[in-house]
Enzyme design. Structure first.
Site, PDB file in Angstrom:
ATOM      1  CG  HIS A 139      39.233  45.384  51.738  1.00 40.96           C
ATOM      2  ND1 HIS A 139      38.832  45.867  52.971  1.00 40.96           N
ATOM      3  CD2 HIS A 139      38.095  45.053  51.084  1.00 40.96           C
ATOM      4  CE1 HIS A 139      37.518  45.822  53.043  1.00 40.96           C
ATOM      5  NE2 HIS A 139      37.040  45.330  51.902  1.00 40.96           N
TER       6      HIS A 139
ATOM      7  CG  HIS B 273      36.134  44.904  46.804  1.00 34.59           C
ATOM      8  ND1 HIS B 273      35.501  43.743  47.173  1.00 34.59           N
ATOM      9  CD2 HIS B 273      36.049  45.735  47.873  1.00 34.59           C
ATOM     10  CE1 HIS B 273      35.026  43.875  48.401  1.00 34.59           C
ATOM     11  NE2 HIS B 273      35.342  45.069  48.852  1.00 34.59           N
TER      12      HIS B 273
END
Ligand code: AMP
Length: 136
Positions: free
Chosen positions: A100, A102
């Site tokens: 992922h 940010h």
């Protein structure tokens, strides 16, 4: 085979989230524990555990989605900048082993800062290390 994670459950709707975007390769949710309000995560649909496990095309796609999110944050939140970052494996502080990115909105004088201590090189050490780190 990649292992399911909390993000897999979020993608499936088993755990609720505020979802900002979705396509066949990735989705975007708001981080439940934001560094700055609006902090969001671009998450791969397949739970690759880190950046190098994921196919290059997916990484390219996800960074373009992060870029769109950056533009959207600037429009909607009127933020002055963003931090766009990946914690890559547990040693870096990655808590959820599922790729992922940010995207964190930032404002002039918002008082947030990364508190990394800095190291220093001995004479010649940076050049030696640089030779070993050259990308082939
Ligand atoms: P990392 O340390 O890079 O693995 O970041 C994981 C991020 O996931 C953290 O910023 C958490 O606040 C966020 N997070 C964990 N659980 C949830 C959740 N249920 N919904 C939204 N964000 C979450």
């Amino acid at each position: 085979m990649e292992k399911e994670t909390i993000f897999t459950k979020i993608d499936e709707g088993i755990i609720p989230s505020v979802k900002l975007y979705e396509d066949s390769k990735c989705f975007v949710i708001m981080d439940i524990n934001p560094i700055v309000k609006g902090h969001s995560l671009v998450i791969s649909k397949k739970p690759y555990c880190n950046l190098t496990q994921a196919p290059e095309k997916l990484v390219e796609h996800m960074i373009l989605v992060a870029r769109k999110l950056d533009l959207r944050m600037r429009e909607v939140l009127d933020c002055d900048g963003t931090n766009i970052m990946i914690n890559n494996d547990p040693a870096s502080g990655q808590e959820v082993p599922h790729l992922h990115i940010h995207v964190i909105p930032r404002y002039e004088n918002d008082g947030r800062k990364f508190s990394f201590a800095h190291d220093s090189y001995a004479e010649g050490e940076m050049a030696d290390l640089g030779r070993r780190l050259e990308i082939r």
